[in-house]
Design a protein around this motif. Sequence first.
Motif, mmCIF file in Angstrom:
data_model
loop_
_atom_site.group_PDB
_atom_site.id
_atom_site.type_symbol
_atom_site.label_atom_id
_atom_site.label_comp_id
_atom_site.label_asym_id
_atom_site.label_seq_id
_atom_site.Cartn_x
_atom_site.Cartn_y
_atom_site.Cartn_z
ATOM 1 N N CYS A 233 0.813 -1.212 0.000
ATOM 2 C CA CYS A 233 0.000 0.000 0.000
ATOM 3 C C CYS A 233 0.848 1.263 0.000
ATOM 4 N N ALA A 234 0.435 2.232 -0.830
ATOM 5 C CA ALA A 234 1.082 3.540 -0.881
ATOM 6 C C ALA A 234 0.093 4.627 -0.516
ATOM 7 N N SER A 235 -0.835 4.327 0.389
ATOM 8 C CA SER A 235 -1.939 5.226 0.644
ATOM 9 C C SER A 235 -1.546 6.479 1.420
ATOM 10 N N ASP A 236 -0.279 6.569 1.889
ATOM 11 C CA ASP A 236 0.125 7.768 2.596
ATOM 12 C C ASP A 236 0.481 8.901 1.641
ATOM 13 N N GLN A 237 0.458 8.663 0.351
ATOM 14 C CA GLN A 237 0.802 9.669 -0.635
ATOM 15 C C GLN A 237 -0.460 10.229 -1.288
ATOM 16 N N GLU A 238 -0.438 11.538 -1.525
ATOM 17 C CA GLU A 238 -1.480 12.146 -2.333
ATOM 18 C C GLU A 238 -1.109 11.938 -3.796
ATOM 19 N N ARG A 239 -2.097 11.589 -4.608
ATOM 20 C CA ARG A 239 -1.792 11.360 -6.013
ATOM 21 C C ARG A 239 -3.052 11.522 -6.853
ATOM 22 N N VAL A 240 -2.847 11.691 -8.151
ATOM 23 C CA VAL A 240 -3.923 11.699 -9.121
ATOM 24 C C VAL A 240 -3.868 10.396 -9.896
ATOM 25 N N VAL A 241 -4.979 9.670 -9.893
ATOM 26 C CA VAL A 241 -5.044 8.361 -10.544
ATOM 27 C C VAL A 241 -6.043 8.433 -11.690
ATOM 28 N N SER A 242 -5.623 7.989 -12.879
ATOM 29 C CA SER A 242 -6.521 7.929 -14.038
ATOM 30 C C SER A 242 -6.476 6.528 -14.624
ATOM 31 N N VAL A 243 -7.656 6.004 -14.927
ATOM 32 C CA VAL A 243 -7.783 4.625 -15.401
ATOM 33 C C VAL A 243 -8.717 4.581 -16.600
ATOM 34 N N ARG A 244 -8.355 3.778 -17.585
ATOM 35 C CA ARG A 244 -9.210 3.500 -18.745
ATOM 36 C C ARG A 244 -9.752 2.089 -18.618
ATOM 37 N N ALA A 245 -11.046 1.897 -18.933
ATOM 38 C CA ALA A 245 -11.672 0.582 -18.839
ATOM 39 C C ALA A 245 -12.871 0.535 -19.784
ATOM 40 N N PRO A 246 -13.392 -0.652 -20.086
ATOM 41 C CA PRO A 246 -14.537 -0.733 -21.005
ATOM 42 C C PRO A 246 -15.798 -0.055 -20.464
ATOM 43 N N PHE A 247 -15.983 -0.060 -19.132
ATOM 44 C CA PHE A 247 -17.180 0.507 -18.526
ATOM 45 C C PHE A 247 -16.779 1.544 -17.486
ATOM 46 N N ALA A 248 -17.636 2.563 -17.346
ATOM 47 C CA ALA A 248 -17.331 3.643 -16.423
ATOM 48 C C ALA A 248 -17.376 3.183 -14.963
ATOM 49 N N TRP A 249 -18.276 2.251 -14.631
ATOM 50 C CA TRP A 249 -18.313 1.774 -13.247
ATOM 51 C C TRP A 249 -16.990 1.130 -12.864
ATOM 52 N N ARG A 250 -16.399 0.386 -13.796
ATOM 53 C CA ARG A 250 -15.136 -0.293 -13.505
ATOM 54 C C ARG A 250 -13.989 0.716 -13.405
ATOM 55 N N ALA A 251 -13.946 1.661 -14.337
ATOM 56 C CA ALA A 251 -12.901 2.686 -14.275
ATOM 57 C C ALA A 251 -12.995 3.484 -12.981
ATOM 58 N N ASP A 252 -14.216 3.837 -12.588
ATOM 59 C CA ASP A 252 -14.458 4.576 -11.349
ATOM 60 C C ASP A 252 -13.910 3.803 -10.153
ATOM 61 N N ALA A 253 -14.280 2.539 -10.032
ATOM 62 C CA ALA A 253 -13.839 1.724 -8.900
ATOM 63 C C ALA A 253 -12.332 1.496 -8.920
ATOM 64 N N LEU A 254 -11.759 1.351 -10.097
ATOM 65 C CA LEU A 254 -10.323 1.063 -10.195
ATOM 66 C C LEU A 254 -9.457 2.233 -9.761
ATOM 67 N N THR A 255 -9.945 3.462 -9.899
ATOM 68 C CA THR A 255 -9.143 4.582 -9.412
ATOM 69 C C THR A 255 -8.959 4.497 -7.897
ATOM 70 N N LYS A 256 -9.977 3.992 -7.188
ATOM 71 C CA LYS A 256 -9.867 3.851 -5.742
ATOM 72 C C LYS A 256 -8.881 2.737 -5.382
ATOM 73 N N VAL A 257 -8.926 1.640 -6.138
ATOM 74 C CA VAL A 257 -7.987 0.541 -5.897
ATOM 75 C C VAL A 257 -6.554 1.002 -6.154
#
Length: 282
Positions: A233-257
Amino acid sequence: MIRRAKPLLGTLVEIAAESVAEHNAHPSLDEPALQAAITAAFSRVAHIGRLLSFHQQDSELNLLNRQPGQWIALSPDSLRVLKLAKWFGRASDNLFNCTVGGEMMSRGALPAYLGMPLLLQGDWRDIEIQADKARLARPLILTLDGIAKGYAVDMAVSELRRAGVCGGWVNAGGDLKVFGSASLNVLCRGPNGLSQKINVSNTAFASSRVSQQLSHDYPALLLPTGNLDEQQCASDQERVVSVRAPFAWRADALTKVAGYLDDATAATKIQQLGGDLVNFAP
């Protein structure tokens, strides 16, 4: 191309639709038909927001939250999002965890009008689904902000396609899906102020600014959850995460992961879960 925007889901939702003529023929849809399709798509987004908003006290989500242990009859949209959230929690080793509502309330990230639950968080096993009903196995609080907005984007696109729209996009505050004949250039910004231009076409794209510390600048709050030791885990860092996926629900959830992962593991883990890590800016 017709573009309209409305305040929904706690953000500004933009919907664009076009009708392209093929082989010198007239466009398949005229302007009134395109406008009607966009109106239907906005209605779909608003309906999903009413069902799944934590901030709407009479939402179906809060019916579950108020009655742990009780089976609650839910609409098809609510059931589908719960099934996706449960499956994704299991697939991500609970790094995607929608049962952290109590933890977020305790930190001031969510209002505590439901009262504090006995448990600050649980895991995907606490969501039980049977036919058209669901229940919480233990007294905790669900929040579906990390997946429901993306799902609403996907359903809005489905409405546009059903109406015969040949191309366009739906953009809900960082959750974007572009389809058909349309393409869109977006700027992916990092906290250091630098940007890169990305062309989005026939895919979904999501960006989140994530942090372990609660602030107005980083609204996606990461909380200790899941099997973090094994995920480096690298959760102590602030960062901007961008993800591409076939569906928006998956891309949305993957940014949190992705927000929990370090540079060495993020791209591989996101690919295993069906996405493509585009930006991982510290």
